[in-house]
Design a protein around this motif. Structure first.
Motif, mmCIF file in Angstrom:
data_model
loop_
_atom_site.group_PDB
_atom_site.id
_atom_site.type_symbol
_atom_site.label_atom_id
_atom_site.label_comp_id
_atom_site.label_asym_id
_atom_site.label_seq_id
_atom_site.Cartn_x
_atom_site.Cartn_y
_atom_site.Cartn_z
ATOM 1 N N ARG A 37 17.272 3.639 4.399
ATOM 2 C CA ARG A 37 17.659 2.867 5.600
ATOM 3 C C ARG A 37 17.924 1.395 5.300
ATOM 4 N NH1 ARG A 37 19.190 5.625 9.903
ATOM 5 N NH2 ARG A 37 17.636 5.267 11.533
ATOM 6 N N VAL A 38 17.687 0.963 4.049
ATOM 7 C CA VAL A 38 17.780 -0.465 3.715
ATOM 8 C C VAL A 38 18.584 -0.636 2.423
ATOM 9 C CG1 VAL A 38 15.612 -1.066 4.847
ATOM 10 C CG2 VAL A 38 15.590 -0.418 2.430
ATOM 11 N N ARG A 39 18.852 -1.901 2.098
ATOM 12 C CA ARG A 39 19.612 -2.210 0.875
ATOM 13 C C ARG A 39 18.758 -1.895 -0.356
ATOM 14 N NH1 ARG A 39 21.515 -7.822 -1.595
ATOM 15 N NH2 ARG A 39 19.301 -8.237 -1.238
ATOM 16 N N LYS A 40 17.545 -2.462 -0.411
ATOM 17 C CA LYS A 40 16.628 -2.157 -1.503
ATOM 18 C C LYS A 40 15.191 -2.394 -1.048
ATOM 19 C CE LYS A 40 17.383 -6.644 -3.833
ATOM 20 N NZ LYS A 40 17.674 -7.291 -5.134
ATOM 21 N N VAL A 41 14.248 -1.891 -1.856
ATOM 22 C CA VAL A 41 12.826 -1.907 -1.502
ATOM 23 C C VAL A 41 12.020 -2.488 -2.659
ATOM 24 C CG1 VAL A 41 10.812 -0.507 -0.854
ATOM 25 C CG2 VAL A 41 13.104 0.190 -0.102
ATOM 26 N N LEU A 42 11.059 -3.349 -2.324
ATOM 27 C CA LEU A 42 10.017 -3.740 -3.259
ATOM 28 C C LEU A 42 8.721 -3.155 -2.717
ATOM 29 C CD1 LEU A 42 9.097 -5.370 -5.761
ATOM 30 C CD2 LEU A 42 8.634 -7.289 -4.214
ATOM 31 N N ALA A 43 8.089 -2.274 -3.495
ATOM 32 C CA ALA A 43 6.885 -1.574 -3.036
ATOM 33 C C ALA A 43 5.722 -1.886 -3.962
ATOM 34 C CB ALA A 43 7.134 -0.066 -2.993
ATOM 35 N N THR A 44 4.541 -2.039 -3.389
ATOM 36 C CA THR A 44 3.357 -2.355 -4.184
ATOM 37 C C THR A 44 2.254 -1.333 -3.944
ATOM 38 O OG1 THR A 44 2.217 -3.719 -2.524
ATOM 39 C CG2 THR A 44 3.880 -4.810 -3.871
ATOM 40 N N GLU A 45 1.467 -1.115 -4.980
ATOM 41 C CA GLU A 45 0.316 -0.206 -4.913
ATOM 42 C C GLU A 45 -0.614 -0.578 -6.063
ATOM 43 O OE1 GLU A 45 -2.552 2.217 -4.292
ATOM 44 O OE2 GLU A 45 -0.895 2.292 -2.851
ATOM 45 N N ILE A 46 -1.924 -0.502 -5.842
ATOM 46 C CA ILE A 46 -2.881 -0.901 -6.868
ATOM 47 C C ILE A 46 -3.418 0.285 -7.660
ATOM 48 C CG2 ILE A 46 -4.898 -0.877 -5.343
ATOM 49 C CD1 ILE A 46 -4.129 -3.429 -8.175
ATOM 50 N N SER A 47 -3.452 1.481 -7.054
ATOM 51 C CA SER A 47 -3.998 2.663 -7.730
ATOM 52 C C SER A 47 -3.046 3.141 -8.829
ATOM 53 C CB SER A 47 -4.222 3.800 -6.726
ATOM 54 O OG SER A 47 -4.329 5.051 -7.382
ATOM 55 N N LYS A 48 -3.572 3.242 -10.051
ATOM 56 C CA LYS A 48 -2.724 3.630 -11.185
ATOM 57 C C LYS A 48 -2.177 5.047 -11.020
ATOM 58 C CE LYS A 48 -3.762 2.017 -15.234
ATOM 59 N NZ LYS A 48 -4.390 1.759 -16.553
ATOM 60 N N SER A 49 -3.026 5.983 -10.557
ATOM 61 C CA SER A 49 -2.561 7.369 -10.411
ATOM 62 C C SER A 49 -1.483 7.463 -9.330
ATOM 63 C CB SER A 49 -3.726 8.310 -10.081
ATOM 64 O OG SER A 49 -4.325 7.959 -8.846
ATOM 65 N N SER A 50 -1.637 6.686 -8.253
ATOM 66 C CA SER A 50 -0.621 6.695 -7.200
ATOM 67 C C SER A 50 0.683 6.069 -7.690
ATOM 68 C CB SER A 50 -1.122 5.958 -5.963
ATOM 69 O OG SER A 50 -2.184 6.664 -5.348
ATOM 70 N N TYR A 104 0.841 -1.216 0.000
ATOM 71 C CA TYR A 104 0.000 0.000 0.000
ATOM 72 C C TYR A 104 0.875 1.266 0.000
ATOM 73 C CZ TYR A 104 -2.612 -3.633 2.681
ATOM 74 O OH TYR A 104 -3.149 -4.806 3.166
ATOM 75 N N CYS A 105 1.796 1.392 -0.965
ATOM 76 C CA CYS A 105 2.802 2.455 -0.879
ATOM 77 C C CYS A 105 2.289 3.823 -1.332
ATOM 78 C CB CYS A 105 4.051 2.077 -1.656
ATOM 79 S SG CYS A 105 3.913 2.235 -3.451
ATOM 80 N N GLY A 106 1.118 3.896 -1.964
ATOM 81 C CA GLY A 106 0.582 5.185 -2.401
ATOM 82 C C GLY A 106 1.538 5.891 -3.346
ATOM 83 N N ASN A 107 1.768 7.174 -3.123
ATOM 84 C CA ASN A 107 2.657 7.944 -4.008
ATOM 85 C C ASN A 107 4.120 7.866 -3.563
ATOM 86 O OD1 ASN A 107 2.646 9.603 -1.738
ATOM 87 N ND2 ASN A 107 2.519 11.504 -2.901
ATOM 88 N N GLY A 108 4.414 6.962 -2.622
ATOM 89 C CA GLY A 108 5.779 6.810 -2.134
ATOM 90 C C GLY A 108 6.082 7.672 -0.922
ATOM 91 N N ASN A 109 5.050 8.096 -0.221
ATOM 92 C CA ASN A 109 5.194 8.990 0.928
ATOM 93 C C ASN A 109 6.236 8.468 1.927
ATOM 94 O OD1 ASN A 109 4.377 11.235 2.613
ATOM 95 N ND2 ASN A 109 3.203 9.790 3.852
ATOM 96 N N PHE A 110 6.061 7.224 2.376
ATOM 97 C CA PHE A 110 7.025 6.606 3.297
ATOM 98 C C PHE A 110 8.181 5.949 2.544
ATOM 99 C CE2 PHE A 110 3.272 6.810 6.012
ATOM 100 C CZ PHE A 110 3.803 7.129 7.250
ATOM 101 N N THR A 111 7.908 5.488 1.331
ATOM 102 C CA THR A 111 8.893 4.707 0.580
ATOM 103 C C THR A 111 10.215 5.449 0.420
ATOM 104 O OG1 THR A 111 6.945 4.122 -0.762
ATOM 105 C CG2 THR A 111 9.057 3.158 -1.397
ATOM 106 N N LEU A 112 10.122 6.744 0.073
ATOM 107 C CA LEU A 112 11.341 7.497 -0.224
ATOM 108 C C LEU A 112 12.285 7.564 0.984
ATOM 109 C CD1 LEU A 112 9.967 10.450 -2.409
ATOM 110 C CD2 LEU A 112 10.685 8.169 -3.126
ATOM 111 N N PRO A 113 11.834 8.082 2.149
ATOM 112 C CA PRO A 113 12.788 8.137 3.271
ATOM 113 C C PRO A 113 13.202 6.759 3.780
ATOM 114 C CG PRO A 113 10.612 8.929 3.957
ATOM 115 C CD PRO A 113 10.572 8.778 2.477
ATOM 116 N N LEU A 114 12.273 5.779 3.782
ATOM 117 C CA LEU A 114 12.627 4.459 4.301
ATOM 118 C C LEU A 114 13.644 3.760 3.403
ATOM 119 C CD1 LEU A 114 9.246 3.026 5.666
ATOM 120 C CD2 LEU A 114 11.037 4.297 6.879
ATOM 121 N N SER A 115 13.633 4.089 2.113
ATOM 122 C CA SER A 115 14.576 3.446 1.183
ATOM 123 C C SER A 115 16.023 3.774 1.518
ATOM 124 C CB SER A 115 14.271 3.864 -0.258
ATOM 125 O OG SER A 115 14.639 5.222 -0.476
#
Length: 361
Positions: free
Chosen positions: A226-239, A213-224
């Motif tokens: 802190r880790v080696r790599k990220v796999l993020a999922t989202e179903i909304s096309k606009s997001s 549920y990553c949305g527009n990457g709100n949390f994804t960007l800063p959390l990325s």
């Protein structure tokens, strides 16, 4: 002094929420919640108003829950951002002076950012023509905003169909595109506190992060970071499209984004069936240590909840403490709550945003 200006009244309602969260998490021996407060006014970055015609004029209006017939006419909206409050009278003056802009206008939506960007959506019960386009372009320039006209089967964009936000986490500035109509956190000040809390709680990790549920990457960007790599999922096309733009805008290259629901990703990881949208992504190359979830109000479905059990750390942001508690109950035999927080995203309402870190026992 109105309630909105009374710090004591605000503190009392916040303490009520803390007590409620404490009670919901008590069965899981959760630590004391960390509490992140909100400004007591001008905190809401988006607002939506119906228009109500009275004495020959259209007014901003809202309605009490369950009552669509008794309008509360509004001139100013103290919980909304200062930008929204500044735009409201200017927009009203514009439609009152123009039959082209006001004819069959029934709803207005404002979207603003801490960075100073603004987008207004005008919704109509009629088709929009060249005359409307000409006046709307002039209005957008006059107000210094982007503007969207919506009617059945129509969406006319003047300027951009998104706003640009800037949020700082751990001293780094992150830029976000927030599309019209897509979900974004309404309280920017508290959103920034949530991002910082999640960043701190995750800590520096040498393995990988799965985000649902990553949305527009709100949390994804800063959390990325802190880790080696990220796999993020989202179903909304606009997001998804906004998230991809945000990755590029911020120069972040350790994130793979796939358009799958949480349920579909669960099936993929369980090798129930393959998905073409995962073509080119080697799921077996990931060494996931943490799963981050920020689900809708219904919480995680049972299968997704079971999926999260596999991870050493579950970082969970919730907009519904009841479904959060239900999900923790499902996971409590294998994971314990080691950090929890309350974010007052919605002051003066019973709604609350909360966060927990669950660690494998």
């Amino acid at each position: 002094m109105s309630q909105l200006q009374d710090p004591a009244a605000y503190t009392a309602q916040l303490q009520d929420k803390v007590a409620r969260l404490r009670e919901l998490l008590a069965p899981f021996a959760a630590p004391e919640p960390e509490v992140f407060d909100s400004p007591i006014e001008h905190y809401r970055l988006r607002a939506e108003f119906r228009l109500w015609r009275e004495a020959g004029e259209r007014h901003y209006a809202m309605f009490a829950a369950g009552d669509k017939f008794t309008p509360i006419l509004i001139e100013q909206f103290p919980i909304a951002s200062t930008a929204i409050n500044a735009l409201m009278p200017q927009l009203k003056a514009a439609w009152q002076a123009s039959e082209v802009l006001s004819h069959k206008l029934f709803q207005v939506e404002f979207l603003t950012t801490l960075a100073g960007d603004a987008l207004i959506t005008l919704c109509y019960h009629r088709q929009l023509d060249a005359a409307w386009q000409a006046e709307a372009e002039q209005l957008a320039q006059q107000l210094g905003v982007s503007l969207i006209g919506r009617a059945r089967g129509q969406r006319l964009v003047i300027g951009k169909d998104y706003v640009e936000e800037e949020l700082t986490v751990a001293g780094r500035l992150f830029r976000y595109r927030q599309p019209e109509g897509a979900f974004t956190q309404p309280n920017g000040v508290v959103c920034q506190k949530m991002l910082q809390w999640a960043y701190d709680v995750l800590g520096e990790q040498q393995d990988d992060l799965l985000e649902l549920y990553c949305g527009n990457g709100n949390f994804t960007l800063p959390l990325s970071t802190r880790v080696r790599k990220v796999l993020a999922t989202e179903i909304s096309k606009s997001s998804v499209n906004a998230a991809l733009a945000n990755l590029a805008d911020n120069g972040i290259n350790n994130i793979e984004l796939v358009r799958l629901s949480a349920e579909e990703l669960t099936q993929a990881l369980n090798e129930v069936r393959p998905f073409r949208r995962l073509a080119g992504i080697d799921l077996k190359s990931y060494e996931f240590g943490t799963v981050f979830v920020d689900p809708p109000r219904a919480g995680m479905d049972p299968d997704t909840c079971e999926l999260t059990r596999r991870f050493e750390r579950i970082l969970y942001i919730s907009c519904n403490p009841e479904t959060l508690a239900a999900n923790i109950a499902q996971l409590h035999d294998t994971h314990q709550v080691v950090r929890c927080a309350l974010f007052d995203q919605f002051p003066w309402t019973h709604h609350m945003e909360s966060g927990v870190l669950l660690q494998r026992r």
